[in-house]
Design a protein around this motif. Structure first.
Motif, PDB file in Angstrom:
ATOM      1  N   ARG A   2      51.655  47.996  47.871  1.00 20.96           N
ATOM      2  CA  ARG A   2      52.295  46.949  48.670  1.00 20.96           C
ATOM      3  C   ARG A   2      52.833  45.848  47.772  1.00 20.96           C
ATOM      4  NH1 ARG A   2      48.282  44.782  52.932  1.00 20.96           N
ATOM      5  NH2 ARG A   2      46.853  44.914  51.170  1.00 20.96           N
ATOM      6  N   THR A   3      53.871  45.191  48.246  1.00 28.76           N
ATOM      7  CA  THR A   3      54.447  44.067  47.511  1.00 28.76           C
ATOM      8  C   THR A   3      53.636  42.803  47.800  1.00 28.76           C
ATOM      9  OG1 THR A   3      55.939  43.414  49.291  1.00 28.76           O
ATOM     10  CG2 THR A   3      56.732  45.092  47.739  1.00 28.76           C
ATOM     11  N   ALA A  47      44.630  28.289  35.439  1.00 30.42           N
ATOM     12  CA  ALA A  47      45.614  29.369  35.540  1.00 30.42           C
ATOM     13  C   ALA A  47      46.466  29.448  34.280  1.00 30.42           C
ATOM     14  CB  ALA A  47      46.491  29.162  36.767  1.00 30.42           C
ATOM     15  N   ALA A  48      46.866  28.305  33.750  1.00 29.72           N
ATOM     16  CA  ALA A  48      47.704  28.300  32.551  1.00 29.72           C
ATOM     17  C   ALA A  48      47.010  28.993  31.386  1.00 29.72           C
ATOM     18  CB  ALA A  48      48.059  26.863  32.174  1.00 29.72           C
ATOM     19  N   ALA A  49      45.679  28.912  31.363  1.00 30.13           N
ATOM     20  CA  ALA A  49      44.927  29.500  30.259  1.00 30.13           C
ATOM     21  C   ALA A  49      44.723  31.004  30.399  1.00 30.13           C
ATOM     22  CB  ALA A  49      43.561  28.820  30.144  1.00 30.13           C
ATOM     23  N   GLY A  50      44.763  31.523  31.656  1.00 29.70           N
ATOM     24  CA  GLY A  50      44.479  32.942  31.819  1.00 29.70           C
ATOM     25  C   GLY A  50      45.380  33.697  32.770  1.00 29.70           C
ATOM     26  N   GLU A  51      45.975  32.995  33.736  1.00 29.88           N
ATOM     27  CA  GLU A  51      46.869  33.621  34.712  1.00 29.88           C
ATOM     28  C   GLU A  51      48.110  32.747  34.845  1.00 29.88           C
ATOM     29  OE1 GLU A  51      44.986  34.529  38.430  1.00 29.88           O
ATOM     30  OE2 GLU A  51      43.074  35.034  37.478  1.00 29.88           O
ATOM     31  N   PRO A  52      48.933  32.678  33.807  1.00 33.93           N
ATOM     32  CA  PRO A  52      50.019  31.687  33.771  1.00 33.93           C
ATOM     33  C   PRO A  52      51.004  31.765  34.930  1.00 33.93           C
ATOM     34  CG  PRO A  52      50.272  33.345  32.046  1.00 33.93           C
ATOM     35  CD  PRO A  52      48.901  33.521  32.598  1.00 33.93           C
ATOM     36  N   ALA A  69      52.027  39.075  40.294  1.00 45.07           N
ATOM     37  CA  ALA A  69      51.463  39.206  38.950  1.00 45.07           C
ATOM     38  C   ALA A  69      49.996  39.614  39.027  1.00 45.07           C
ATOM     39  CB  ALA A  69      51.605  37.894  38.188  1.00 45.07           C
ATOM     40  N   GLY A  70      49.270  39.044  40.004  1.00 39.66           N
ATOM     41  CA  GLY A  70      47.867  39.407  40.176  1.00 39.66           C
ATOM     42  C   GLY A  70      47.704  40.854  40.596  1.00 39.66           C
ATOM     43  N   LEU A  71      48.568  41.330  41.480  1.00 39.16           N
ATOM     44  CA  LEU A  71      48.524  42.737  41.898  1.00 39.16           C
ATOM     45  C   LEU A  71      48.841  43.659  40.723  1.00 39.16           C
ATOM     46  CD1 LEU A  71      50.380  42.476  45.332  1.00 39.16           C
ATOM     47  CD2 LEU A  71      47.948  42.974  45.001  1.00 39.16           C
ATOM     48  N   ASP A  72      49.876  43.315  39.983  1.00 40.81           N
ATOM     49  CA  ASP A  72      50.293  44.160  38.856  1.00 40.81           C
ATOM     50  C   ASP A  72      49.203  44.262  37.793  1.00 40.81           C
ATOM     51  OD1 ASP A  72      52.710  44.448  40.135  1.00 40.81           O
ATOM     52  OD2 ASP A  72      53.781  42.993  38.888  1.00 40.81           O
ATOM     53  N   ALA A  73      48.444  43.174  37.623  1.00 41.35           N
ATOM     54  CA  ALA A  73      47.392  43.146  36.597  1.00 41.35           C
ATOM     55  C   ALA A  73      46.035  43.587  37.148  1.00 41.35           C
ATOM     56  CB  ALA A  73      47.278  41.745  36.008  1.00 41.35           C
ATOM     57  N   GLY A  74      45.974  43.898  38.441  1.00 39.45           N
ATOM     58  CA  GLY A  74      44.705  44.301  39.040  1.00 39.45           C
ATOM     59  C   GLY A  74      43.714  43.155  39.200  1.00 39.45           C
ATOM     60  N   ARG A  75      44.220  41.924  39.271  1.00 39.01           N
ATOM     61  CA  ARG A  75      43.339  40.763  39.364  1.00 39.01           C
ATOM     62  C   ARG A  75      43.102  40.321  40.804  1.00 39.01           C
ATOM     63  NH1 ARG A  75      46.463  38.636  34.851  1.00 39.01           N
ATOM     64  NH2 ARG A  75      47.655  37.445  36.387  1.00 39.01           N
ATOM     65  N   ILE A  76      43.896  40.816  41.736  1.00 37.37           N
ATOM     66  CA  ILE A  76      43.747  40.416  43.125  1.00 37.37           C
ATOM     67  C   ILE A  76      42.664  41.265  43.785  1.00 37.37           C
ATOM     68  CG2 ILE A  76      44.836  40.435  45.402  1.00 37.37           C
ATOM     69  CD1 ILE A  76      46.018  38.216  43.987  1.00 37.37           C
ATOM     70  N   ASP A  77      41.699  40.612  44.380  1.00 34.60           N
ATOM     71  CA  ASP A  77      40.696  41.282  45.212  1.00 34.60           C
ATOM     72  C   ASP A  77      40.908  40.766  46.631  1.00 34.60           C
ATOM     73  OD1 ASP A  77      38.389  41.939  46.699  1.00 34.60           O
ATOM     74  OD2 ASP A  77      37.184  42.066  44.879  1.00 34.60           O
ATOM     75  N   GLU A  78      41.556  41.566  47.451  1.00 31.96           N
ATOM     76  CA  GLU A  78      41.958  41.083  48.772  1.00 31.96           C
ATOM     77  C   GLU A  78      40.778  40.695  49.653  1.00 31.96           C
ATOM     78  OE1 GLU A  78      45.236  43.025  50.825  1.00 31.96           O
ATOM     79  OE2 GLU A  78      45.681  44.126  48.975  1.00 31.96           O
ATOM     80  N   GLU A  79      39.669  41.416  49.532  1.00 31.50           N
ATOM     81  CA  GLU A  79      38.507  41.070  50.341  1.00 31.50           C
ATOM     82  C   GLU A  79      37.886  39.757  49.885  1.00 31.50           C
ATOM     83  OE1 GLU A  79      37.689  42.423  53.257  1.00 31.50           O
ATOM     84  OE2 GLU A  79      39.573  43.457  52.853  1.00 31.50           O
TER      85      GLU A  79
END
Length: 220
Positions: free
Chosen positions: A3-4, A64-69, A187-197
């Motif tokens: 999903r986008t 975020a700037a330090a790890g998820e810009p 960017a979070g989805l692409d990097a696998g950083r998003i946990d939707e739950e």
């Protein structure tokens, strides 16, 4: 199928849509039944919420700037928005009969300050991308509330445009903020950083604390 970010944001907003009775103060303001004392309390609580959220969003931008810009611009814009809102809140408070001395002496209600306290907790330790997702869903209902309040203050309380400016600001569409949210979530989805739950859990508590905010103010 992957999903986008737009689809994820839309789905999360739908999952976290508040119940019709989540804001019991709204119908009171919409009908003109809320007293000036209640509106003054709303001004006092918002003054403290803005100050707390401004610090939280700045902290999230730094983390975020330090790890998820890609998430940082979203929080930077939120912080800028809080600064603008702070400048507009004074006219609303004055219309409610609140001067500087009364504002400084205001004693906050615990039920109203749970929301910014939880935002501060997220700022300290939650994944910025998850927070973007949770906040974006929460803001959808907040903007709608502000639109109703702004109209009602004009219709029933004869407040000027300046006095309604705080609510007008949040009721306005924010396409640039939405674009920054999509970029951060993508960017979070692409990097696998998003946990939707996990993000849903954050958003569920945010919505609950927001409902607590309005319920507290609506009490006689």
């Amino acid at each position: 199928m992957t999903r986008t970010a737009g689809e994820v944001l839309e789905a999360m907003t739908a999952r976290l849509a508040p119940e019709p009775d989540a804001n019991p103060l709204l119908p009171l303001v919409a009908s003109g039944a809320a007293g000036l004392g209640t509106l003054a309390a709303l001004a006092g609580e918002q003054r403290l919420v803005i100050a707390a959220d401004l610090l939280s969003f700045r902290h999230l931008a730094g983390r975020a700037a330090a790890g998820e810009p890609t998430s940082a611009p979203f929080f930077e814009m939120l912080a800028e928005g809080e600064a603008v809102a702070a400048g507009r809140l004074g006219a609303f408070a004055e219309a409610c009969g609140v001067d500087e001395q009364r504002a400084a002496a205001y004693a906050p209600l615990p039920g109203c300050q749970a929301y910014p306290s939880y935002v501060a907790r997220l700022a300290l330790g939650a994944s910025p991308a998850d927070v973007v997702l949770a906040l974006s869903a929460n803001f959808a209902s907040w903007g709608g509330y502000c639109a109703v309040i702004a109209k009602s203050l004009r219709d029933h309380y004869a407040f000027t445009d300046e006095a309604c400016g705080f609510f007008d600001f949040f009721a306005e569409p924010a396409p640039e903020l939405e674009e920054r949210a999509r970029a951060a979530v993508q960017a979070g989805l692409d990097a696998g950083r998003i946990d939707e739950e996990t993000a849903h859990g954050h958003g569920r508590l945010l919505q609950s604390y927001e409902s607590m905010f309005w319920t507290t103010l609506a009490r006689p």
